[in-house]
Motif scaffolding. Structure first.
Motif, PDB file in Angstrom:
ATOM      1  N   UNK A 252       0.750  -1.254   0.000  1.00  0.00           N
ATOM      2  CA  UNK A 252       0.000   0.000   0.000  1.00  0.00           C
ATOM      3  C   UNK A 252       0.785   1.312   0.000  1.00  0.00           C
ATOM      4  N   UNK A 253       2.080   1.348   0.373  1.00  0.00           N
ATOM      5  CA  UNK A 253       2.634   2.695   0.570  1.00  0.00           C
ATOM      6  C   UNK A 253       2.783   3.497  -0.731  1.00  0.00           C
ATOM      7  N   UNK A 254       3.285   2.869  -1.816  1.00  0.00           N
ATOM      8  CA  UNK A 254       3.405   3.647  -3.056  1.00  0.00           C
ATOM      9  C   UNK A 254       2.035   3.955  -3.651  1.00  0.00           C
ATOM     10  N   UNK A 255       1.072   3.063  -3.410  1.00  0.00           N
ATOM     11  CA  UNK A 255      -0.282   3.274  -3.952  1.00  0.00           C
ATOM     12  C   UNK A 255      -0.898   4.546  -3.392  1.00  0.00           C
ATOM     13  N   UNK A 256      -0.603   4.809  -2.107  1.00  0.00           N
ATOM     14  CA  UNK A 256      -1.214   5.977  -1.482  1.00  0.00           C
ATOM     15  C   UNK A 256      -0.657   7.260  -2.099  1.00  0.00           C
ATOM     16  N   UNK A 257       0.656   7.279  -2.378  1.00  0.00           N
ATOM     17  CA  UNK A 257       1.231   8.462  -3.038  1.00  0.00           C
ATOM     18  C   UNK A 257       0.645   8.623  -4.435  1.00  0.00           C
ATOM     19  N   UNK A 258       0.449   7.498  -5.127  1.00  0.00           N
ATOM     20  CA  UNK A 258      -0.167   7.568  -6.455  1.00  0.00           C
ATOM     21  C   UNK A 258      -1.588   8.102  -6.364  1.00  0.00           C
ATOM     22  N   UNK A 259      -2.270   7.707  -5.287  1.00  0.00           N
ATOM     23  CA  UNK A 259      -3.640   8.189  -5.082  1.00  0.00           C
ATOM     24  C   UNK A 259      -3.658   9.717  -4.997  1.00  0.00           C
ATOM     25  N   UNK A 260      -2.758  10.298  -4.194  1.00  0.00           N
ATOM     26  CA  UNK A 260      -2.740  11.755  -4.055  1.00  0.00           C
ATOM     27  C   UNK A 260      -2.350  12.391  -5.390  1.00  0.00           C
ATOM     28  N   UNK A 261      -1.406  11.761  -6.087  1.00  0.00           N
ATOM     29  CA  UNK A 261      -0.985  12.270  -7.395  1.00  0.00           C
ATOM     30  C   UNK A 261      -2.184  12.351  -8.346  1.00  0.00           C
ATOM     31  N   UNK A 262      -2.958  11.284  -8.396  1.00  0.00           N
ATOM     32  CA  UNK A 262      -4.115  11.266  -9.289  1.00  0.00           C
ATOM     33  C   UNK A 262      -5.166  12.268  -8.835  1.00  0.00           C
ATOM     34  N   UNK A 263      -5.393  12.314  -7.506  1.00  0.00           N
ATOM     35  CA  UNK A 263      -6.416  13.228  -6.995  1.00  0.00           C
ATOM     36  C   UNK A 263      -6.078  14.665  -7.368  1.00  0.00           C
ATOM     37  N   UNK A 264      -4.817  15.065  -7.121  1.00  0.00           N
ATOM     38  CA  UNK A 264      -4.423  16.435  -7.411  1.00  0.00           C
ATOM     39  C   UNK A 264      -4.486  16.709  -8.908  1.00  0.00           C
ATOM     40  N   UNK A 265      -3.935  15.801  -9.705  1.00  0.00           N
ATOM     41  CA  UNK A 265      -3.838  16.095 -11.126  1.00  0.00           C
ATOM     42  C   UNK A 265      -5.180  16.037 -11.830  1.00  0.00           C
ATOM     43  N   UNK A 266      -6.067  15.160 -11.373  1.00  0.00           N
ATOM     44  CA  UNK A 266      -7.313  15.035 -12.119  1.00  0.00           C
ATOM     45  C   UNK A 266      -8.473  15.794 -11.487  1.00  0.00           C
ATOM     46  N   UNK A 267      -8.582  15.760 -10.153  1.00  0.00           N
ATOM     47  CA  UNK A 267      -9.702  16.485  -9.551  1.00  0.00           C
ATOM     48  C   UNK A 267      -9.435  17.983  -9.517  1.00  0.00           C
ATOM     49  N   UNK A 268      -8.155  18.388  -9.382  1.00  0.00           N
ATOM     50  CA  UNK A 268      -7.871  19.813  -9.223  1.00  0.00           C
ATOM     51  C   UNK A 268      -7.360  20.446 -10.519  1.00  0.00           C
ATOM     52  N   UNK A 269      -6.285  19.891 -11.105  1.00  0.00           N
ATOM     53  CA  UNK A 269      -5.665  20.579 -12.238  1.00  0.00           C
ATOM     54  C   UNK A 269      -6.322  20.277 -13.572  1.00  0.00           C
ATOM     55  N   UNK A 270      -6.823  19.061 -13.720  1.00  0.00           N
ATOM     56  CA  UNK A 270      -7.223  18.604 -15.046  1.00  0.00           C
ATOM     57  C   UNK A 270      -8.188  19.545 -15.747  1.00  0.00           C
ATOM     58  N   UNK A 271      -9.249  19.938 -15.041  1.00  0.00           N
ATOM     59  CA  UNK A 271     -10.241  20.776 -15.692  1.00  0.00           C
ATOM     60  C   UNK A 271      -9.837  22.246 -15.756  1.00  0.00           C
TER      61      UNK A 271
END
Lengths: 497, 119
Positions: A252-271
């Motif tokens: 789980x540890x790298x997955x959690x960092x990937x989760x934040x990466x995806x959240x920031x890039x897609x929920x915040x920056x993407x649009x």
């Protein structure tokens, strides 16, 4: 309010409060039992939370009753629920399966402290998954990282110390980069809440600080997620950590960092950022591709089973990053699915490795010659989980690779190249796993160690449950698929409030 | 004048680079920890600077004080938390250095790696 309304915060509070109590127990066995019970409790809460999210959509919780954007809010969508399940599940699996292994690796006198750190790591990782604002993510990230450093350095192998020092330096650089990025965003928007941020960024899209913030955040999190070539801390940390700890952090540890990466890039920056898709793809896809190919190739030449699997983890993080780099809904779906399926496969594989180490005392391929004939049950489970890692049809790994290939083909002309890379690296996975499996079945065991010697029956059962779950989720992938589908749409639509 | 107006941001960038360069170039683990502290302090300075408004005071309402300008207190609170995180990291890092010294008898990164390779 009933208890079930508090599920998001309980996910963090239960392990966080249990941690100091566990330290007070002053007995290795009791501390282990209490940690396992707490993890099971977290898994129960997580399942309940997942069921609520699937039935009623994303859940929001206002800590202390203060409404966002001023109060701290926790928000749990299907993607967070997926992560919560992974974290609590991995903790249960590693603790239950790692009892003997941990008793051997951890000094009994210090065991309660160690299990306390373990629970703090669980609390921190779950906190990242449920947090609804950027700064709480930073704090939880540091809580979980500090606890993870302690877990990795907690064993008897002195090489773990230099490995963990490197991890500490790189992890702190990553977290600080993330903090700088958050600072720039706060400068431009005046908010830390993810959803609020997505709305307010619209007014300031083309300003340079926002672009710089996106860069700092992406690089900082890529360091934490071990995206090639920022993975240098990972192989040694995984290899020299106590075996049971490797089961937990690999899942789980790298997955959690990937989760934040995806959240920031897609929920915040993407649009909000013009050309974000192109920039993100251009940054991530080349790194992911080279990671997939080079790390798989390096894995083929390893002489230590744990290091071999660690390099395979770097390659697998590459798959997840590649899927995310396609910046399409189907790509994100594949990324989330692969997070789940890779955690299943790697968790099972490292659990088998922990069992091998109990019998042979070492994880070098030379010492493990002939282990397949000495421990047929454990070896059988290893092969099943290995097939899932390769992506053989009928296993969980096949499902996510299938979705990944479908998403890559939608990507346009380079899609075929991406698919070719995925196929080549899957063949390399066959090669590096065969490198071990061949020796394990046909090699000559070290002198005086040829008698069959299996691990205890409960451990064997647990290993098989873990291995068979790879097949179960390969044949019935409804649960991860539903979570990934709902998570993808929540991530791309945003606007949770 | 614009250059001077951004003085704190320049210091932020310079400190950040000093920290990062030292982290990469030095082999001594204690020096690495010091570099990490400089690196993090740069970020603290960045947050504090961003919240400061010219003529701004602490956000305490006083009766009859007329119109007041306040600095934003939130980044300062965030940095209070970040400083605590930084201290914990420093404590843990130095503890690992002590353990390394006990095990290897040196705190030079390259010597430790060489001993690992030869083992």
């Amino acid at each position: 309010m009933t208890l079930s309304d508090h599920l998001p915060v309980l996910q963090v509070i239960v392990p966080l409060l249990a941690a100091p109590l566990v330290i007070l127990l002053r007995n290795g066995f009791l501390a282990w039992l209490a940690s396992l019970l707490t993890s099971l409790c977290a898994l129960g809460l997580g399942s309940q939370l997942t069921a609520t999210v699937l039935a009623h959509g994303p859940q929001h919780y206002h800590v202390g009753g203060w409404a966002p954007p001023f109060g701290i809010s926790l928000s749990v969508d299907a993607f967070s629920a997926l992560l919560v399940l992974l974290i609590s599940g991995a903790s249960c699996l590693a603790l239950a399966g790692g009892r003997l292994s941990l008793r051997r690796d951890i000094d009994n006198r210090r065991a309660p402290m160690f299990y306390g750190a373990w629970l703090i790591a669980v609390a921190g990782l779950s906190g990242i998954a449920v947090a609804g604002d950027a700064f709480n993510v930073f704090v939880f990230m540091e809580i979980s990282s500090l606890a993870t450093y302690i877990l990795i350095a907690g064993g008897r192998d002195r090489r773990a110390l230099s490995a963990v020092f490197k991890y500490l330096i790189i992890g702190t650089i990553g977290a600080t980069f993330y903090l700088i990025g958050v600072g720039f965003i706060y400068m431009m928007t005046g908010t830390l809440n993810f959803d609020d941020m997505a709305v307010r960024l619209e007014g300031v899209i083309e300003t340079r600080p926002v672009v710089i913030a996106a860069g700092f955040i992406t690089i900082g999190l890529a360091l934490k997620a071990a995206i090639f070539p920022l993975h240098v801390w990972l192989p040694r940390a995984y290899t020299y950590a106590p075996n049971a700890v490797t089961v937990f952090i690999a899942a789980c540890s790298t997955k959690v960092a990937l989760y934040v990466l995806l959240r920031f890039n897609f929920a915040v920056f993407h649009g909000n950022l013009l050309g974000h898709s192109e920039l993100f793809s251009a940054f991530v896809i080349p790194l992911a591709l080279s990671g997939i190919l080079i790390a798989s190739l390096v894995a083929v030449y390893q002489t230590n089973l744990k290091k071999l699997l660690a390099f395979s983890s770097v390659a697998q993080v590459g798959y997840i990053a590649l899927a995310a780099g396609l910046t399409s809904a189907s790509g994100l779906l594949a990324a989330m699915l692969h997070m789940f399926n890779h955690a299943l496969a790697k968790g099972s594989l490292f659990l088998c490795v922990a069992a091998f180490a109990l019998v042979s005392g070492d994880t070098s391929l030379k010492r493990l010659q002939g282990i397949g004939r000495r421990m047929p049950w454990t070896m059988g489970a290893f092969v099943i989980a290995g097939l899932s890692l390769i992506g053989v049809p009928g296993t969980a790994g096949f499902i996510s690779k299938w979705y990944l290939i479908v998403a890559a083909l939608e990507f346009g002309q380079v899609g075929f190249l991406l698919v070719a890379a995925i196929v080549v690296s899957s063949l390399m996975a066959v090669a590096y796993l065969w490198h071990f499996v061949e020796g394990a079945y046909y090699g000559t065991p070290p002198a005086g160690e040829s008698s069959p010697m299996e691990v205890s029956l409960p451990l064997r059962c647990l290993i098989w449950v873990a291995a068979l779950s790879n097949i179960f989720f390969g044949l019935f992938p409804q649960l991860p698929l539903a979570l990934a589908r709902s998570g993808t749409s929540a991530l791309l639509q945003g606007g949770l409030y | 004048m614009k250059l001077l107006g951004l003085f704190n941001y320049w210091v932020f960038a310079v400190l950040l680079m000093i920290g990062l360069y030292t982290l990469i170039s030095k082999q001594n683990l204690v020096k690495k920890m010091l570099a990490l502290a400089i690196f993090q302090s740069a970020v603290f300075l960045f947050f504090i600077t961003m919240s400061k408004i010219e003529g701004g005071t602490a956000p305490i309402f006083r009766a009859g004080a007329g119109e007041q300008v306040f600095s934003n207190p939130l980044p300062q609170v965030l940095i209070l938390t970040a400083i605590v995180v930084g201290i914990s990291t420093m404590a843990l890092g130095l503890a690992i250095v002590v353990r390394l010294y006990e095990e290897y008898g040196t705190i030079e990164d390259d010597e430790i790696l060489a001993m690992d390779r030869n083992a």
